[in-house]
Design a protein around this motif. Structure first.
Motif, mmCIF file in Angstrom:
data_model
loop_
_atom_site.group_PDB
_atom_site.id
_atom_site.type_symbol
_atom_site.label_atom_id
_atom_site.label_comp_id
_atom_site.label_asym_id
_atom_site.label_seq_id
_atom_site.Cartn_x
_atom_site.Cartn_y
_atom_site.Cartn_z
ATOM 1 N N THR A 20 25.545 56.616 34.463
ATOM 2 C CA THR A 20 24.157 57.086 34.432
ATOM 3 C C THR A 20 23.502 56.664 35.618
ATOM 4 O O THR A 20 22.630 57.642 36.326
ATOM 5 C CB THR A 20 23.293 56.685 33.339
ATOM 6 N N ILE A 21 23.800 55.559 36.003
ATOM 7 C CA ILE A 21 23.144 54.859 37.316
ATOM 8 C C ILE A 21 23.547 55.622 38.525
ATOM 9 O O ILE A 21 22.808 55.856 39.534
ATOM 10 C CB ILE A 21 23.436 53.406 37.251
ATOM 11 N N PHE A 22 24.907 55.761 38.679
ATOM 12 C CA PHE A 22 25.503 56.495 39.811
ATOM 13 C C PHE A 22 24.921 57.959 39.746
ATOM 14 O O PHE A 22 24.686 58.423 40.833
ATOM 15 C CB PHE A 22 26.879 56.587 39.583
ATOM 16 N N ILE A 23 24.737 58.535 39.057
ATOM 17 C CA ILE A 23 24.131 60.113 38.890
ATOM 18 C C ILE A 23 22.652 59.957 39.169
ATOM 19 O O ILE A 23 22.240 60.572 40.096
ATOM 20 C CB ILE A 23 24.424 60.617 37.546
ATOM 21 N N MET A 24 22.117 58.899 38.749
ATOM 22 C CA MET A 24 20.595 58.619 39.157
ATOM 23 C C MET A 24 20.198 58.467 40.563
ATOM 24 O O MET A 24 19.517 58.783 41.176
ATOM 25 C CB MET A 24 20.085 57.489 38.181
ATOM 26 N N LEU A 25 21.312 57.586 40.912
ATOM 27 C CA LEU A 25 21.268 57.252 42.599
ATOM 28 C C LEU A 25 21.506 58.632 43.533
ATOM 29 O O LEU A 25 20.777 58.641 44.344
ATOM 30 C CB LEU A 25 22.286 56.038 43.022
ATOM 31 N N PHE A 26 22.606 59.205 43.031
ATOM 32 C CA PHE A 26 22.779 60.512 43.772
ATOM 33 C C PHE A 26 21.618 61.374 43.717
ATOM 34 O O PHE A 26 20.998 61.979 44.694
ATOM 35 C CB PHE A 26 24.055 61.162 43.099
ATOM 36 N N ILE A 27 21.293 61.626 42.467
ATOM 37 C CA ILE A 27 19.913 62.432 42.254
ATOM 38 C C ILE A 27 18.651 62.022 42.934
ATOM 39 O O ILE A 27 18.123 62.605 43.832
ATOM 40 C CB ILE A 27 19.597 62.653 40.871
ATOM 41 N N GLY A 28 18.498 60.658 43.054
ATOM 42 C CA GLY A 28 17.442 59.945 43.735
ATOM 43 C C GLY A 28 17.437 60.247 45.367
ATOM 44 O O GLY A 28 16.478 60.221 45.867
ATOM 45 N N TYR A 29 18.679 60.306 45.820
ATOM 46 C CA TYR A 29 18.878 60.430 47.283
ATOM 47 C C TYR A 29 19.428 61.730 47.665
ATOM 48 O O TYR A 29 19.727 62.030 48.658
ATOM 49 C CB TYR A 29 19.715 59.402 47.806
ATOM 50 N N SER A 30 19.009 62.853 46.719
ATOM 51 C CA SER A 30 19.615 64.116 46.978
ATOM 52 C C SER A 30 18.641 64.926 47.907
ATOM 53 O O SER A 30 19.173 66.070 48.485
ATOM 54 C CB SER A 30 19.743 64.969 45.596
ATOM 55 N N ASP A 31 17.394 64.313 48.168
ATOM 56 C CA ASP A 31 16.672 65.012 48.996
ATOM 57 C C ASP A 31 17.007 65.012 50.579
ATOM 58 O O ASP A 31 16.547 65.413 51.443
ATOM 59 C CB ASP A 31 15.157 64.442 48.999
ATOM 60 N N ARG A 32 18.191 64.108 50.747
ATOM 61 C CA ARG A 32 18.691 64.473 52.000
ATOM 62 C C ARG A 32 19.697 65.567 52.328
ATOM 63 O O ARG A 32 20.130 65.743 53.351
ATOM 64 C CB ARG A 32 19.572 63.115 52.268
ATOM 65 N N LEU A 33 19.715 66.084 51.245
ATOM 66 C CA LEU A 33 20.841 67.244 51.518
ATOM 67 C C LEU A 33 20.202 68.677 51.776
ATOM 68 O O LEU A 33 18.993 69.036 51.157
ATOM 69 C CB LEU A 33 21.545 67.761 49.923
ATOM 70 N N ASP A 34 20.512 69.363 53.036
ATOM 71 C CA ASP A 34 20.204 70.499 53.380
ATOM 72 C C ASP A 34 20.466 71.590 52.094
ATOM 73 O O ASP A 34 21.516 71.907 52.268
ATOM 74 C CB ASP A 34 20.579 70.719 54.669
ATOM 75 N N PRO A 35 19.338 72.086 51.715
ATOM 76 C CA PRO A 35 19.449 73.408 50.681
ATOM 77 C C PRO A 35 20.343 74.344 51.549
ATOM 78 O O PRO A 35 20.979 75.092 50.645
ATOM 79 C CB PRO A 35 18.102 73.873 50.319
#
Length: 363
Positions: A20-35
């Motif tokens: 859950t924490i790994f997914i939370m971290l990925f989602i939390g920093y997903s704003d770095r991904l270019d849509p």
């Protein structure tokens, strides 16, 4: 035997908590991904609060069954501190000092011209009159529903300086109202059929402030789409229907993100050309606090809600979708105070967001 089973179950739950924490971290920093390259993943921020809640449930579990395990969810929150603060900040309230100016941004939904008080007055116009903002940025400010004369009869008495801009004839309209002179205007160029951003220079005493008003690409969700989403949240859609509706929503949100990304890039490029200038930026981003648009635009600015607001601050509330998509940001020469989203007025599908800004003393 019982001890072995208990140990195995605790290890299994610890593994689930770590996942859950790994997914939370990925989602939390997903704003770095270019849509443009990662359309679906770039919208992961929408489910960030779900994983915050799941992690909290693990925390409660460990408190009840094995207190040392509390370290796992706590460390998860620590590692995810930056996106958590971006999504749900908490700050010690500070009263705006003398000399602070009030800035407000509000998507007025064509001034909700279909809504009236018994005396015939319009709720949104009356609300704006009461707020007495020094700088007011409006989105979806078309007057078709209410009549331009009615808007002008109120706004012209409140503000000496104003400007409106349209994406195209009959398209979206954004407006700025100011107690200080507007000395220049410039459209920030980016591809869009119905959305736009405008930059203004405003003269306040000896200072020249750049004010940027934005209405970035809409989600494109129809009334039916929002109704489907609301039904899913309530559990009224199941099986194939829920799966079909969720895929449809993801596809639409991804398409909108792909269109929005170059718009956000264009605004960010404009801001980078004016580094060191005094800047106030407002508007409806149509995207969450954990999104590419928010990330690239706020790079060299202070998010006033993150810096001085409290709680989730949902600014959109239509169709069961609750999220903060309206923003006020400023350059480092401003100190924000008491940024708030006002949920008392519900006539638009957005709530207004406002903040007090005080110029910092020169070092």
């Amino acid at each position: 035997m019982f001890g072995s089973i208990r140990k195995f179950l605790l290890q299994l739950i610890a593994g689930a908590n770590l996942a859950t924490i790994f997914i939370m971290l990925f989602i939390g920093y997903s704003d770095r991904l270019d849509p443009v390259k990662h359309g679906v993943l770039a919208n992961a921020g929408l489910v960030f609060p779900i994983f915050l809640l799941i992690n909290f449930c693990f925390l409660v579990f460990w408190l009840c069954f094995k207190k040392i395990g509390v370290l796992i969810p706590l460390l998860g929150y620590i590692f995810c501190y930056i996106p958590i603060r971006t999504y749900i900040p908490f700050n010690i309230p500070r009263t705006p000092p003398d000399g602070a100016i009030k800035v407000m941004s509000y998507n007025v939904w064509s001034f909700a011209g279909w809504e009236r008080f018994p005396d015939g007055k319009f709720p949104i116009l009356e609300y704006i009159r009461q707020q007495k903002a020094d700088i007011l940025c409006l989105q979806e400010a078309l007057t078709n529903e209410i009549g331009k004369a009615r808007v002008d009869s109120v706004m012209n008495k409140l503000y000496q300086y104003r400007d409106t801009a349209m994406s195209r004839p009959g398209g979206d309209c954004i407006a700025i109202y100011s107690r200080y002179p507007i000395v220049s205007r410039e459209r920030i160029q980016y591809p869009s059929k119905g959305n736009l951003s405008m930059a203004y220079e405003i003269k306040k005493g000896s200072d020249t402030i750049i004010v940027v008003n934005n209405h970035l690409e809409t989600t494109g969700l129809s009334v039916e789409d929002k109704s489907s989403f609301k039904s899913m949240v309530k559990g009224n859609l199941e099986g194939t229907a829920a799966k079909k509706a969720s895929y449809h929503l993801v596809d639409k949100l991804s398409e909108a993100s792909i269109k929005r990304a170059p718009q956000a890039d264009a605004v960010a490029r404009y801001l980078s050309k004016h580094l060191g200038r005094s800047i106030i930026l407002c508007g409806d981003f149509n995207d969450t606090p954990i999104s590419y648009a928010h990330h690239v635009i706020s790079k060299n600015l202070t998010d006033c809600y993150v810096e001085s607001g409290n709680g989730l601050g949902f600014s959109y509330h239509e169709g069961g979708m609750y999220v903060r998509i309206d923003n006020i940001m400023c350059s480092s020469d401003w100190q924000p105070f008491e940024c708030k989203v006002d949920s008392k007025i519900k006539d638009s599908d957005h709530y207004p967001i406002f903040c007090w800004l005080k110029k910092r003393g020169k070092p």
